[in-house]
Structure formats: structure tokens, C-alpha cells
Design a protein around this motif. Structure first.
Motif, mmCIF file in Angstrom:
data_model
loop_
_atom_site.group_PDB
_atom_site.id
_atom_site.type_symbol
_atom_site.label_atom_id
_atom_site.label_comp_id
_atom_site.label_asym_id
_atom_site.label_seq_id
_atom_site.Cartn_x
_atom_site.Cartn_y
_atom_site.Cartn_z
ATOM 1 N N SER A 92 37.141 40.403 39.300
ATOM 2 C CA SER A 92 37.669 41.369 38.112
ATOM 3 C C SER A 92 37.268 42.630 39.651
ATOM 4 O O SER A 92 37.663 43.896 39.482
ATOM 5 N N THR A 93 36.617 42.738 39.801
ATOM 6 C CA THR A 93 35.896 43.544 41.545
ATOM 7 C C THR A 93 36.927 43.972 41.935
ATOM 8 O O THR A 93 37.159 44.421 42.830
ATOM 9 N N SER A 94 37.141 42.947 42.547
ATOM 10 C CA SER A 94 38.581 42.514 43.813
ATOM 11 C C SER A 94 39.937 43.454 43.158
ATOM 12 O O SER A 94 40.418 44.072 43.232
ATOM 13 N N ASN A 95 39.978 42.849 41.987
ATOM 14 C CA ASN A 95 41.130 43.683 40.951
ATOM 15 C C ASN A 95 40.828 44.881 40.515
ATOM 16 O O ASN A 95 41.744 45.891 40.769
ATOM 17 N N LEU A 96 39.960 45.266 39.581
ATOM 18 C CA LEU A 96 39.383 46.386 39.878
ATOM 19 C C LEU A 96 39.100 47.763 41.509
ATOM 20 O O LEU A 96 39.543 48.778 41.769
#
Length: 337
Positions: free
Chosen positions: A21-25
Motif C-alpha cells: 500500500s505504501t509503494s502504491n501511494l
């Protein structure tokens, strides 16, 4: 809930919820960072055995940092602004989410897996630290990017509210967060070094016997005593729980070690230090060793064990993992000191 304008948010499939999720954000705000790089910068690799904390009545075992810490560490070290919120009132928590989505802002949410209906029934366990992203809404519900799934999913308002305000250990309390823009320049090398230093500190330096390398050794000795201390039936129950915590909750112990190996490979290029490539290979061996422990555990749990598969063997494998990790993190600490 009202329909929101379609955003340009891109869903990408990853191995683990928070690092994915962090990478996607970050990608949404123009920062391309692999899941492994996020995991390393955020100091995600960890170990803790907490026999006095119960998850479904069984001792808590964790292979990752505390939920939310990886994302906060990564954002801080990359210079990305982040704002977090939590709520006592579920309705106010949902209204705050709706407001952010109306403004076209993708929002990270901490949720309880059991209440997310798109999970297959066998995987809907009472685990309250699953990180997902809500990036819009339509007549069918909220548009959800859950990185452990191949494609985006939808979730009704009522189900998402239950997941955000699930009770029990690690209760989410409606926690949500969003990024507030990216800096013009990112010092990636500095971020990598800070991530490594904290990981080494957490695995080696904390004077607590249940955390880090000390925690792995404590866990190994505890497993050896389970059959005599708890009896066969309860020992097997504990063992089944330990396997599930390693292999089904997130990417588990072995998977996290392999992800950290991939991070060290990227870090070698960023820091221009080939010594990290050797450590990457060593961490891969450690990850495989954790998987060996899981396979032997599964044989014992399913009553398919050979003569060599027993609780003493499991303890020996874990002690070997602890020794190997201690050596690796000591060498890694010297490189970035």
C-alpha cells in the motif's frame, strides 16, 4: 456515501499489505519505489514473541514492525508529508473518509481482515492490522486497492465500517492516513541508511528478551518445551498458530526475510557497495531456513512427521536462524556505521 470522481490511482499487486500500500501511494505521488525498497527504508523486518499477548487465545508472534510504523518511517525518510487520523465514533470516521475521497485523495486504512467480504472464508481471520487503500466510491461501495489481490475490489459501507472499527488486539480504531505531496528532491541513499540502522538496532540492541534476535532464541527455547508444558494437543494448537502467523498473515517470517534480501540487493546499487550483495545472498539463505522450519512444523501438525521432524528439530532450526541473523545484522551495522 456518494459517488466520487474517478481518480488516476493505479492498483498494483504486491506480497504484503503495508509495504504494498505504501509503494502504491508513493507511486500515485510520482515516487517509484519497489515494495522491497519501501520495506527496507521503513525498517519493516522484525521479530517479536509475546506469550502474554493473545491473538484468538494464542500467543502473538510477529515478523514485521508495528502496524503503521513502516509507512510512517518510509514517508518521513523520503521527505513525504503524511497525515494520520483515528476516531472514536464510527460514523464520524466514515464521514471523514468520504470527505477525503470527494476531494480525490486516496486514503490508507487499517482494517480487520475478518470483516472484509472479498477475502475467501478460510483466510478471514481476526487480524486487525491489514492495510488497504480506498481511492473512490460508486453505487456498489468503496473502491479498494488491496495489494495482496490481483485486481481492485469493492466493499460496502457497512462492511468497511466494521473492518475499520473491529474490536480486539490491534483494534484499528478507524485509523486512516494520506500523503500530503512529495518533495522535489529525495536523498534515497540517506533514506536507505536510516532504514538499515533502525533495523539493526531493533534486531540487535533492544535489551528485551522477546524482541529481535533475542526474541527468536527465546521463541526457539519455548517451542522445545511446548509438548511437556502444554501437552500434545495444545502444543499442536500452538504450532498450527505459529505456522499461520508465519505463512498466512502477510508474507510471514520467511517471506519477509526474502523481501529484505531483495532490498539489500537494491541498496547495494544505491549505496554503491557490493558488500551488500553478499549480505543479500546470506539473507536469502536465512529466509529459506525459516521456510524449512515452517515445512517441518506443518508435517508435525498434520501428523505426517518423519522420525527427524519433532519439536527439538524446530527449536534447533530457529536457533540456527537466530545465529545467522545475528551475524548478518552485525555485519550490516558495520557497513552503515
Amino acid at each position: 456515501m456518494t459517488d466520487t470522481a474517478k481518480t488516476d490511482f493505479t492498483h498494483r499487486h504486491f506480497a504484503h499489505c503495508e509495504s504494498g500500500s505504501t509503494s502504491n501511494l508513493l507511486f500515485h505521488y510520482g515516487i517509484s519505489a519497489s515494495e522491497a525498497l519501501v520495506f527496507g527504508i521503513g525498517s519493516g523486518v522484525f521479530f517479536g514473541y509475546f506469550p502474554f499477548l493473545k491473538l484468538n487465545g494464542l500467543p502473538l508472534i510477529t515478523y514485521r514492525s508495528f502496524p503503521g510504523r513502516l509507512m510512517k518511517n518510509t514517508a518521513k525518510r523520503l521527505g513525504v508529508g503524511v497525515k494520520g487520523f483515528k476516531f472514536k465514533d464510527p460514523e464520524k470516521g466514515m464521514e471523514a473518509l468520504d470527505d477525503m475521497l470527494r476531494r480525490g485523495v486516496p486514503v490508507g486504512l487499517q482494517t480487520g481482515v475478518y470483516w472484509l467480504p472479498y477475502f475467501p472464508p478460510p483466510l478471514r481471520i481476526h487480524f486487525n492490522a491489514h492495510i488497504i487503500i480506498a481511492y473512490g466510491a460508486n453505487g456498489n461501495g468503496y473502491l479498494i486497492s488491496d495489494p495482496v489481490f490481483d485486481e481492485p475490489v469493492t466493499c460496502t459501507r457497512e462492511d468497511l465500517k466494521k473492518a475499520r472499527f473491529a474490536r480486539g488486539m490491534l483494534s484499528p480504531k478507524g485509523r486512516m492516513f494520506h500523503f500530503a505531496g512529495a518533495p522535489e528532491h529525495i536523498d534515497l541513499a540517506a533514506a536507505v541508511v536510516k532504514g538499515i540502522k533502525e533495523t539493526c538496532f531493533m534486531m540487535l540492541k533492544l535489551p528485551v528478551p522477546i524482541i529481535g534476535v533475542r526474541g527468536i532464541k527465546f521463541f526457539a527455547k519455548s517451542i522445545r518445551a511446548w509438548p511437556e508444558k502444554h501437552g500434545k494437543r495444545k502444543a499442536l494448537l500452538y504450532l498450527g498458530h505459529a505456522i499461520r502467523m508465519q505463512e498466512e498473515v502477510g508474507t510471514g517470517g520467511g517471506g519477509f526475510r526474502l523481501m529484505y534480501a531483495a532490498f539489500l540487493q537494491e541498496a547495494a546499487a544505491i549505496l554503491k557497495d557490493d558488500r551488500l550483495l553478499d549480505l543479500s545472498k546470506r539473507m536469502t539463505v536465512i529466509g529459506d531456513r525459516w521456510r524449512e522450519y515452517a515445512v517441518s512444523s506443518a508435517r508435525i501438525y498434520k501428523d505426517r512427521a518423519s522420525e527427524k521432524d519433532n519439536f527439538n528439530l524446530l527449536s534447533d532450526i530457529l536457533l540456527d536462524c537466530a545465529e545467522k541473523e545475528q551475524g548478518l545484522f552485525c555485519d550490516l551495522s558495520e557497513i552503515v556505521r
